[in-house]
Write a protein that holds these residues in place. Structure first.
Motif, PDB file in Angstrom:
ATOM      1  N   TYR A 152      35.282 -21.206  52.967  1.00  0.00           N
ATOM      2  CA  TYR A 152      35.467 -21.201  54.408  1.00  0.00           C
ATOM      3  C   TYR A 152      34.164 -21.637  55.063  1.00  0.00           C
ATOM      4  O   TYR A 152      33.075 -21.327  54.576  1.00  0.00           O
ATOM      5  N   ASP A 153      34.298 -22.352  56.161  1.00  0.00           N
ATOM      6  CA  ASP A 153      33.130 -22.614  56.987  1.00  0.00           C
ATOM      7  C   ASP A 153      33.075 -21.531  58.044  1.00  0.00           C
ATOM      8  O   ASP A 153      34.003 -21.365  58.842  1.00  0.00           O
ATOM      9  N   VAL A 154      31.991 -20.770  58.012  1.00  0.00           N
ATOM     10  CA  VAL A 154      31.829 -19.667  58.965  1.00  0.00           C
ATOM     11  C   VAL A 154      30.484 -19.855  59.657  1.00  0.00           C
ATOM     12  O   VAL A 154      29.437 -19.740  59.019  1.00  0.00           O
TER      13      VAL A 154
ATOM     14  N   VAL B 166      28.149 -22.035  57.859  1.00  0.00           N
ATOM     15  CA  VAL B 166      27.806 -21.699  56.484  1.00  0.00           C
ATOM     16  C   VAL B 166      29.071 -21.756  55.649  1.00  0.00           C
ATOM     17  O   VAL B 166      30.088 -21.165  55.996  1.00  0.00           O
TER      18      VAL B 166
ATOM     19  N   THR C   1      31.129 -20.695  52.641  1.00  0.00           N
ATOM     20  CA  THR C   1      31.083 -19.499  51.823  1.00  0.00           C
ATOM     21  C   THR C   1      32.458 -19.184  51.266  1.00  0.00           C
ATOM     22  O   THR C   1      33.471 -19.694  51.740  1.00  0.00           O
ATOM     23  N   LEU C   2      32.475 -18.357  50.269  1.00  0.00           N
ATOM     24  CA  LEU C   2      33.757 -17.913  49.729  1.00  0.00           C
ATOM     25  C   LEU C   2      34.504 -17.131  50.791  1.00  0.00           C
ATOM     26  O   LEU C   2      33.913 -16.368  51.552  1.00  0.00           O
ATOM     27  N   GLY C   3      35.766 -17.301  50.806  1.00  0.00           N
ATOM     28  CA  GLY C   3      36.529 -16.731  51.901  1.00  0.00           C
ATOM     29  C   GLY C   3      36.923 -15.284  51.679  1.00  0.00           C
ATOM     30  O   GLY C   3      36.724 -14.694  50.616  1.00  0.00           O
ATOM     31  N   GLY C   4      37.472 -14.727  52.723  1.00  0.00           N
ATOM     32  CA  GLY C   4      37.912 -13.348  52.672  1.00  0.00           C
ATOM     33  C   GLY C   4      39.174 -13.183  51.875  1.00  0.00           C
ATOM     34  O   GLY C   4      39.463 -12.118  51.355  1.00  0.00           O
TER      35      GLY C   4
ATOM     36  N   VAL D 231      32.580 -20.816  65.785  1.00  0.00           N
ATOM     37  CA  VAL D 231      33.141 -19.900  64.797  1.00  0.00           C
ATOM     38  C   VAL D 231      33.226 -20.582  63.432  1.00  0.00           C
ATOM     39  O   VAL D 231      33.045 -19.953  62.387  1.00  0.00           O
ATOM     40  N   LEU D 232      33.476 -21.875  63.460  1.00  0.00           N
ATOM     41  CA  LEU D 232      33.603 -22.626  62.212  1.00  0.00           C
ATOM     42  C   LEU D 232      32.285 -23.303  61.856  1.00  0.00           C
ATOM     43  O   LEU D 232      31.726 -23.081  60.787  1.00  0.00           O
TER      44      LEU D 232
ATOM     45  N   ARG E 232      35.952 -30.301  64.363  1.00  0.00           N
ATOM     46  CA  ARG E 232      36.958 -30.345  63.301  1.00  0.00           C
ATOM     47  C   ARG E 232      37.850 -31.583  63.420  1.00  0.00           C
ATOM     48  O   ARG E 232      38.245 -31.977  64.522  1.00  0.00           O
TER      49      ARG E 232
ATOM     50  N   SER F 242      37.646 -24.533  55.604  1.00  0.00           N
ATOM     51  CA  SER F 242      38.685 -23.521  55.799  1.00  0.00           C
ATOM     52  C   SER F 242      40.084 -24.124  55.830  1.00  0.00           C
ATOM     53  O   SER F 242      41.073 -23.425  55.577  1.00  0.00           O
TER      54      SER F 242
ATOM     55  N   ASN G 194      43.362 -16.200  58.234  1.00  0.00           N
ATOM     56  CA  ASN G 194      42.461 -16.415  57.109  1.00  0.00           C
ATOM     57  C   ASN G 194      41.013 -16.441  57.578  1.00  0.00           C
ATOM     58  O   ASN G 194      40.120 -15.863  56.959  1.00  0.00           O
ATOM     59  N   GLN G 195      40.793 -17.126  58.685  1.00  0.00           N
ATOM     60  CA  GLN G 195      39.433 -17.222  59.197  1.00  0.00           C
ATOM     61  C   GLN G 195      38.953 -15.865  59.708  1.00  0.00           C
ATOM     62  O   GLN G 195      37.785 -15.518  59.601  1.00  0.00           O
TER      63      GLN G 195
ATOM     64  N   VAL H 123      39.713 -12.962  58.502  1.00  0.00           N
ATOM     65  CA  VAL H 123      39.285 -12.180  57.344  1.00  0.00           C
ATOM     66  C   VAL H 123      37.914 -12.641  56.884  1.00  0.00           C
ATOM     67  O   VAL H 123      37.050 -11.851  56.521  1.00  0.00           O
ATOM     68  N   ALA H 124      37.729 -13.938  56.952  1.00  0.00           N
ATOM     69  CA  ALA H 124      36.491 -14.490  56.443  1.00  0.00           C
ATOM     70  C   ALA H 124      35.287 -14.154  57.306  1.00  0.00           C
ATOM     71  O   ALA H 124      34.166 -14.147  56.838  1.00  0.00           O
ATOM     72  N   THR H 125      35.501 -13.899  58.541  1.00  0.00           N
ATOM     73  CA  THR H 125      34.343 -13.804  59.440  1.00  0.00           C
ATOM     74  C   THR H 125      34.114 -12.439  60.058  1.00  0.00           C
ATOM     75  O   THR H 125      33.007 -12.143  60.481  1.00  0.00           O
TER      76      THR H 125
ATOM     77  N   TYR I   2      39.576  -9.056  47.712  1.00  0.00           N
ATOM     78  CA  TYR I   2      39.126  -9.877  48.828  1.00  0.00           C
ATOM     79  C   TYR I   2      37.638 -10.156  48.663  1.00  0.00           C
ATOM     80  O   TYR I   2      36.905  -9.382  48.071  1.00  0.00           O
ATOM     81  N   ASN I   3      37.217 -11.250  49.211  1.00  0.00           N
ATOM     82  CA  ASN I   3      35.796 -11.459  49.425  1.00  0.00           C
ATOM     83  C   ASN I   3      35.592 -11.478  50.924  1.00  0.00           C
ATOM     84  O   ASN I   3      36.016 -12.412  51.609  1.00  0.00           O
ATOM     85  N   LEU I   4      34.984 -10.443  51.416  1.00  0.00           N
ATOM     86  CA  LEU I   4      34.808 -10.316  52.860  1.00  0.00           C
ATOM     87  C   LEU I   4      33.492 -10.977  53.229  1.00  0.00           C
ATOM     88  O   LEU I   4      32.416 -10.487  52.894  1.00  0.00           O
ATOM     89  N   VAL I   5      33.619 -12.109  53.875  1.00  0.00           N
ATOM     90  CA  VAL I   5      32.436 -12.923  54.125  1.00  0.00           C
ATOM     91  C   VAL I   5      31.805 -12.556  55.459  1.00  0.00           C
ATOM     92  O   VAL I   5      32.499 -12.394  56.457  1.00  0.00           O
TER      93      VAL I   5
END
Lengths: 444, 472
Positions: free
Chosen positions: A158-160, A163, A165-168, A385-386, A392, A428, B274-275, B277-279, B405-408
């Protein structure tokens, strides 16, 4: 100089395509003339008469009707000829004559049960065309499987905030769902010379996910507007102003509501080509209560705001049983949240090949249709956020193969296998999904 | 000289013969007697199948007579019972595919199916009451019928004109005009041409009535011998056992489009989730780690993992994390099952029990090295991934289901609060504007489905959480 270049290009195109097309057409036309001259002086040469009818039918020459009327003067009991005549009248829009002849064909002793079933399958639709109020619809229920029902990124990245990174959530979350799909059509013919019709279209679509109920979808839409004939301006030209609205639920909560107004033109060229340019304004309301508030809602491609769409639809009948249909559209989404404003380009194409079903008892043609779609969504500005530095852009490709297989006049099965690949400059959203949709259909 | 009249006659014949041949404008395609043709200046003769018809020939039928004339340009003229139709003019240039065609009908009915001439503007049909310009089309015409539509019926009845294809421009004898452009629509013209009805659908009865005018009567064969009639088997073999295209065919892209529409909505929602969760999930956890690190280090990165006060879980860090509950079918406060610390890594296992449904074990693994903290500051940064394993134990004793999960996290943390003796905060608050979402894991099938829309964790939007800590 520029004009000269354009003229030269046009001339080259005409030489390449126009003359090629003309020479390709001249051969069957010459054969038609030869057959016409022969059967005119030898009217009882049935072999040549049938050859004449077949070729004239293929060339959409109404001489086929005259020849069939002639055969029926010789023998009014020729059910197959009567059936052909009925369908030719239907093709030119003379529905009363079509219905009259098809009903007569049904009484003919020449035709067996399977042949009569084919007429009976078509007759209600043609009879409906003779009425002012015309109601029809289709219904499908079925099952769909998806390899990536949660639309997770293929890489798990995911782009957060810029950055990567591996996602949630990791892994592809495949799932299956049941679905219901109903389309309802009502035409109210104003019975005037222009052929003005008030068209009402309704759609209901719902899915029930087996493992991801938060992605259950229900979608309802309706549109209504008059289709007005403009034959005074150009034969075969119609215009349709309309209004439309829709509501949808995701996870059993209201998600997206829309209201639209638009206008489309439809021009038919010789029964082979139909072009339909249009313009539509749509107001979108995304119900934020459907999800807990979050700044990540701004990553959604669907956003509250106004969408302006210009489109061009088309349908080209290449042969009697092969048709190419497509649609290209450009949309400008003026979302209320600046980071969700987009420009979108969408191209869809489907090659519809109608084939005879495997059993004689099946009264309708089957359709096999490969199709493809390309969609590009370009966001105006970067979403922090991204990624605060990259706006995008998604390029989505869809390839599919659809099958519509009527079994009886009203019932059948239909399905499609589809591959979706979304290329995005934001990790993402880089994803793939393979789906298979299948289920029984009904029409009325 | 004696031969002069013969030469003149021959010359006249030679000059006239081509003209006579040129006058043949079509042939009899079908005929049921009684039907006759009268060429210009000639005597009436019975029509014969395949025989030529000439320009200005008049075709007449009696009650049992019908005829079809096929013209050089492929157009056909059907002459109904008790009719009289004259070919006023037919000129056709096959090379150009154009010409002139004019018919007149004084009684009865005709059916004209257009050919090359009518595809241009050169075709017209005259009735006693009107002239019909036919363009690219097919028309039915009946003279002196009873059907008058919405106009008053004059003594001579009405001429009825029905369009089946193309267009027909009608001008009455008294100059009234109508144009038919829609197949199946027709008009009625008063016999004097004084009135013409508005175009209207012809109706089933009218079409049937016309067909009776042209159809062979029982026993009639259109001019072919009864022994050589076309038969059904031949028609089937030659025309093929084909299916006609559907009038309302499968919707094609329209049918697929409904699925695209639904999928597009789900995709938009799913990508948001999804985003999310990631953030967003770990602001609180990161703050916990930062706070613990503040105790253990006066600057730089942490060297010790987070510890939780097992004796006071609710008011502790993890308890605070779930201060709004662990929500699935309802919201409950989890209890701490265990914790372990190895270097900077901590593992905390919680249990959330839902009576009647089952329970969850949630294991959070936090690496405090991800925290960059400087003593005396009230902020820290945290970035990295926090694995969280959720295991669901259904109440019925079914197999446990696990999802990881990987909580980023990539966040700036700010806090304020009471400082301890070594300068580290013993309590602090986190200000945020986001909702803490821990979206339902698809790998876990909940039975029955969750009722909380944002399970498993939830915090309200725009939250301000106050955390109090007890340190060993």
């Amino acid at each position: 100089m520029k004009e000269k270049k354009i003229s030269a290009l046009a001339l080259a195109a005409w030489v390449l395509f126009g003359t090629a097309g003309a020479s390709a057409q001249s051969e069957p036309n010459a054969e038609l003339e030869r057959l016409a001259a022969h059967v005119r002086t030898h009217p009882s040469d049935y072999e040549q008469t049938y050859a004449y009818i077949r070729l004239a039918t293929e060339l959409h020459d109404e001489a086929a009707i005259g020849a069939l009327e002639r055969l029926l003067m010789y023998n009014p009991e020729l059910g197959r000829a009567r059936e052909q005549l009925g369908f030719l009248y239907a093709r030119i829009g003379a529905y009363q004559s079509a219905v009259f002849n098809l009903r007569a064909a049904l009484k003919s002793p020449d035709l067996d049960a399977a042949q009569k079933a084919r007429i009976e399958a078509q007759l209600p639709d043609l009879e409906m065309q003779t009425k002012a109020s015309r109601f029809s619809g289709s219904l499908q229920i079925g099952v769909r499987t998806q390899s990536n029902a949660a639309y997770l990124p293929s890489s798990g990245l995911y782009d957060v905030g810029g950055v990567q990174t591996l996602g949630g959530v990791t892994g592809r979350q495949s799932d299956a769902n049941t679905f219901e799909h109903a389309q309802i059509t009502h035409d109210y013919d104003l019975q005037n010379q222009r052929g003005d019709v008030i068209e009402t279209r309704g759609l209901a679509y719902a899915t029930q996910q087996f493992a991801l109920p938060q992605y259950n979808v229900a979608l309802f839409s309706v549109s209504v507007g008059p289709r007005l004939g403009l034959a005074e301006i150009a034969p075969g030209l119609t215009v349709k102003p309309y209004v439309a609205g829709s509501a949808s639920l995701v996870g059993n909560l209201n998600y997206l509501n829309t209201g639209s107004a638009g206008v489309s033109l439809r021009q038919t060229f010789g029964g082979r080509l139909v072009l339909e340019p249009g313009f539509e304004w749509t107001r979108l309301w995304v119900n934020s209560a459907s999800s807990p508030g979050s700044n990540t809602q701004t990553v959604a491609t669907i956003a509250t705001g106004d969408v302006f769409t210009g489109s061009l639809g088309g349908s080209l009948r290449i042969f009697d049983n092969i048709r190419l249909e497509g649609r290209a559209a450009f949309s400008r989404a003026e979302a209320y949240v600046a980071t969700q404003a987009t420009s979108q380009f969408d191209v869809q194409a489907m090659l519809r090949v109608e084939v005879d079903p495997p059993l004689a008892e099946m009264p309708r043609r089957w359709t096999i249709a490969p199709y493809a779609r390309f969609t590009q969504i370009a966001f105006d500005i970067a979403n922090p956020v991204l990624d605060p530095f990259r706006a995008r852009r998604d390029d989505a490709w869809v390839y599919g193969l659809a099958l519509d297989a009527p079994i009886t006049a009203q019932l059948g099965v239909s399905g499609h296998l589809e591959f979706l690949r979304n290329d995005s400059n934001i990790s993402s959203f880089k994803m793939q999904n393979v789906s298979l949709t299948f289920g029984p259909t009904a029409r009325f | 000289m004696r031969n002069l009249p013969s030469v003149a006659l021959l010359a006249l014949f030679c000059l006239g013969a081509p003209d006579l041949r040129a006058d043949v404008v079509g042939n009899v395609g079908a005929v049921n007697q009684s039907a006759q043709g009268t060429p210009p200046g000639g005597a009436p003769k019975g029509l014969a199948l395949g025989a030529g018809v000439v320009d200005r020939e008049r075709i007449e039928t009696k009650a049992d007579g019908r005829a079809q004339i096929v013209f050089l340009d492929k157009s056909t003229l059907g002459v109904g019972a008790n009719s009289s139709v004259t070919i006023d003019r037919f000129v056709y240039d096959a090379a150009a595919g154009a010409g002139k065609q004019s018919l007149s009908i004084t009684k009865g009915a005709l059916r004209f199916i257009g050919g090359e001439v009518s595809h241009g503007a050169g075709m017209e049909i005259k009735t006693p009451s009107a002239t019909i310009g036919v363009r690219g089309g097919m028309v039915l015409v009946r003279v002196g019928g009873a059907e008058c539509g919405d106009i008053a019926r004059p003594p001579g009845g009405c001429d009825q004109i029905i369009l089946l294809n193309g267009a027909a421009a009608i001008v009455t004898a008294k100059g009234r005009r109508q144009v038919l452009t829609r197949p199946g629509f027709g008009v009625s013209v008063g016999s004097e041409g004084g009135d013409i009805s508005d175009p209207a659908p012809a109706g089933e009865g009218a079409i049937e009535g016309f067909d009776r005018q042209f159809a062979s009567l029982p026993g009639q064969t259109g001019g072919v011998s009864a022994a050589a009639l076309p038969n059904g088997a031949q028609a089937l073999a030659r025309l093929g056992n084909i299916r006609a295209p559907d009038r309302n065919p499968w919707a094609g892209l329209g049918a697929i489009g409904a699925h695209w529409g639904g999928a597009g909505i789900a995709q938009s929602r799913a990508q948001t989730n999804n985003q999310t969760v990631a953030t967003q999930t770990q602001q609180t956890l990161a703050a916990v780690v930062a706070a613990r690190d503040a105790v253990a280090s006066d600057h730089g990165s942490a060297y010790s993992g987070i510890a939780v006060d097992l004796s006071n879980p609710v008011s502790g860090a993890v308890g605070a994390l779930f201060s709004h509950g662990f929500c699935v079918w309802s919201c409950v406060t989890p209890t701490i099952v265990s914790q372990s610390i190895s270097g900077a890594a901590s593992s905390i296992t919680l249990q959330a029990t839902f009576p009647g449904y089952g329970y969850f074990l949630i294991t959070l693994a936090v690496n405090a090295e991800s925290i960059h903290y400087t003593a005396g500051q009230n902020s820290a940064t945290f970035s990295g991934a926090i694995p969280a394993t959720v295991v669901y134990y259904p109440v019925g004793g079914g197999a446990a289901q696990t999802n990881t999960y990987n909580l980023v996290v990539s966040e700036n943390l700010n806090w304020s609060g009471v400082a301890s003796g070594n300068g580290a905060p013993t309590s602090f608050s986190i200000n945020g504007s986001d909702t803490l979402n821990f979206v339902n894991a698809s790998g876990i099938v909940l039975d029955p489905p969750a009722t909380s829309t944002s399970s498993f964790f939830s915090l309200p939007n725009g939250f301000t959480e106050s955390f109090s800590f007890s340190y060993p």
